[in-house]
Design an enzyme around this catalytic site. Structure first.
Site, short mmCIF file in Angstrom:
data_model
loop_
_atom_site.label_atom_id
_atom_site.label_comp_id
_atom_site.label_asym_id
_atom_site.label_seq_id
_atom_site.Cartn_x
_atom_site.Cartn_y
_atom_site.Cartn_z
N SER A 260 -0.04 -3.61 -13.50
CA SER A 260 1.13 -4.15 -12.64
C SER A 260 2.24 -4.38 -13.41
O SER A 260 2.36 -4.16 -14.78
CB SER A 260 0.79 -5.41 -12.06
OG SER A 260 1.67 -5.93 -11.29
N TYR B 65 -2.39 -14.10 -12.36
CA TYR B 65 -2.25 -12.67 -12.26
C TYR B 65 -1.59 -12.16 -13.52
O TYR B 65 -2.29 -10.90 -13.88
CB TYR B 65 -1.45 -12.50 -10.89
CG TYR B 65 -1.48 -11.09 -10.51
CD1 TYR B 65 -2.42 -10.48 -9.84
CD2 TYR B 65 -0.32 -10.28 -10.79
CE1 TYR B 65 -2.31 -9.12 -9.54
CE2 TYR B 65 0.01 -8.98 -10.23
CZ TYR B 65 -1.00 -8.59 -9.59
OH TYR B 65 -0.99 -7.10 -9.07
N1 LIG Z 1 0.66 -3.47 -3.80
C1 LIG Z 1 1.58 -4.03 -5.05
O1 LIG Z 1 2.80 -4.03 -4.68
C2 LIG Z 1 0.87 -4.01 -6.26
C3 LIG Z 1 1.79 -4.01 -7.38
C4 LIG Z 1 1.33 -4.20 -8.66
C5 LIG Z 1 -0.18 -4.02 -8.64
N2 LIG Z 1 -0.94 -3.67 -7.87
C6 LIG Z 1 -2.39 -3.52 -8.05
O2 LIG Z 1 -2.95 -2.51 -7.25
C7 LIG Z 1 -4.21 -2.62 -6.88
C8 LIG Z 1 -4.47 -2.50 -5.58
O3 LIG Z 1 -3.60 -3.26 -4.64
P1 LIG Z 1 -3.06 -3.25 -3.20
O4 LIG Z 1 -1.90 -3.54 -3.18
O5 LIG Z 1 -3.61 -1.77 -3.00
O6 LIG Z 1 -4.40 -4.09 -2.72
P2 LIG Z 1 -5.03 -4.02 -0.98
O7 LIG Z 1 -5.27 -5.66 -0.87
O8 LIG Z 1 -4.16 -3.39 -0.22
O9 LIG Z 1 -6.30 -3.38 -1.38
C9 LIG Z 1 -7.48 -3.69 -2.43
C10 LIG Z 1 -8.71 -3.12 -2.12
O10 LIG Z 1 -9.75 -3.64 -3.05
C11 LIG Z 1 -10.83 -4.17 -2.30
N3 LIG Z 1 -11.25 -5.12 -3.10
C12 LIG Z 1 -10.95 -6.36 -3.30
N4 LIG Z 1 -11.84 -7.08 -4.14
C13 LIG Z 1 -12.71 -6.14 -4.37
C14 LIG Z 1 -13.87 -6.29 -5.35
N5 LIG Z 1 -14.36 -7.59 -5.91
N6 LIG Z 1 -14.56 -5.15 -5.55
C15 LIG Z 1 -14.26 -3.94 -5.11
N7 LIG Z 1 -13.29 -3.78 -4.43
C16 LIG Z 1 -12.74 -4.99 -3.94
C17 LIG Z 1 -10.14 -4.47 -0.97
O11 LIG Z 1 -11.25 -4.63 0.01
C18 LIG Z 1 -9.12 -3.70 -0.64
O12 LIG Z 1 -9.80 -2.27 0.06
C19 LIG Z 1 -4.53 -3.95 -7.53
O13 LIG Z 1 -5.13 -3.95 -9.08
C20 LIG Z 1 -3.06 -4.89 -7.51
O14 LIG Z 1 -3.11 -5.69 -8.38
C21 LIG Z 1 -0.40 -3.71 -6.62
#
Ligand SMILES: NC(=O)c1ccc[n+]([C@@H]2O[C@H](COP(=O)([O-])OP(=O)(O)OC[C@H]3O[C@@H](n4cnc5c(N)ncnc54)[C@H](O)[C@@H]3O)[C@@H](O)[C@H]2O)c1
Length: 269
Positions: free
Chosen positions: A148, A161
């Site tokens: 991130s 986080y």
């Molecule tokens: N969306 C953003 O702006 C953003 C920014 C920086 C980093 N990220 C990172 O990107 C990654 C994905 O984020 P996102 O925004 O797509 O999230 P999201 O909430 O849309 O999707 C997350 C997915 O992970 C699954 N999940 C949750 N806990 C789990 C576990 N213990 N084991 C396996 N699967 C699990 C959920 O069911 C979901 O399908 C994360 O690591 C997040 O920290 C996201």
């Protein structure tokens, strides 16, 4: 001509693939001829995605895997090899956000919970993913860890986080050195602000406000933009890139926005 056809036939596990960035990456991989293991705790949405990919002529399978559970992580990589005969790469994408609070308001239970997924989950994904790549192939492979913006800079009210994501980059850098001789590239991607379910129930107005204030180009990222970066890193075009923490954040992490110029762009003219 440069093209991405080297990814064709590669087998990849994507964790947290049922929604958000993981879903976009899985779809993009399948559209480009990769065989995708969709791993997630959400069986309904995971199976829906596999159905969607298959209906478009792609190749994918679902396995229920909780990235905080070692047995699940082991089964996940074994499943990939059983299903497709090898593993070329793993995208350790699964991760959760945490409520924004100053550190004295977090409990140690919250710390243990978040680190069990965001940090230990990535540790295990790299560990078992690399092991499976090494066992199943003569050489080469890729690991992408979703960190991130919070992996490269501090963020107020986000110590928990932020700590997990800095840890993800630490694992990435060290592991990339360990496996460079095996031609396994290991990189972190560092998304800024993308429109996914990670925002939970946050009101739309707040999300848009956040994007406007914190994303220098004023908009939220589209998950497909992360997927394109993940596709490049999975391809043979990116074999010399390893140990990197690659920002994809419209310059959010590049530096400080000077408030006067930001809120009054006309003073620049
Ligand atoms: N969306 C953003 O702006 C953003 C920014 C920086 C980093 N990220 C990172 O990107 C990654 C994905 O984020 P996102 O925004 O797509 O999230 P999201 O909430 O849309 O999707 C997350 C997915 O992970 C699954 N999940 C949750 N806990 C789990 C576990 N213990 N084991 C396996 N699967 C699990 C959920 O069911 C979901 O399908 C994360 O690591 C997040 O920290 C996201």
């Amino acid at each position: 001509m440069t093209d991405f056809s080297s990814v064709k036939g590669k087998v990849a596990v994507v964790t947290g693939a049922a929604e958000g960035l993981g879903k976009a990456i899985s779809k993009c991989y399948a559209e480009n001829g990769m065989k995708v293991v969709v791993a997630d705790i959400n069986t309904t949405k995971g199976l829906e995605l596999v159905k969607e990919i298959k209906s478009q002529g792609g190749e994918a399978s679902f396995i229920k895997a909780d990235m905080s559970k070692e047995e699940d992580v082991k089964e996940m990589v074994d499943f990939a090899i059983k299903a497709y005969g090898k593993l070329d790469g793993i995208v350790n994408n699964a991760g959760l956000g945490a409520p924004n609070r100053p550190i004295h308001e977090y409990s140690t239970d919250e710390f243990d919970y978040l680190t069990s997924i965001n940090l230990k989950g990535v540790f295990m994904g790299v560990k078992y993913g690399v092991e499976a790549i090494l066992k199943s192939k003569s050489s080469g492979g890729f690991v992408i860890n979703n960190a991130s913006l919070a992996g490269i800079m501090g963020n107020s009210s986000m110590s928990l986080y932020t700590a997990t994501k800095h840890g993800v980059i630490g694992i990435t850098k060290s592991a990339s050195l360990d496996y460079a001789q095996h031609n396994i590239t290991i990189n972190s991607i560092c998304p800024g602000t993308f429109r996914t379910a990670i925002w939970g129930d946050a009101p739309e107005e707040l999300i848009q406000q956040y994007a406007k204030n914190l994303s220098p180009n004023g908009r939220l990222g589209d998950p497909k933009e992360v997927a394109h970066l993940a596709l490049f890193l999975a391809s043979d075009l990116a074999r010399y890139i390893s140990g990197a923490a690659i920002s994809i954040d419209a310059a959010s992490s590049a530096g400080k926005i000077t408030p006067a110029e930001w809120s009054n762009p006309e003073i620049l003219n």
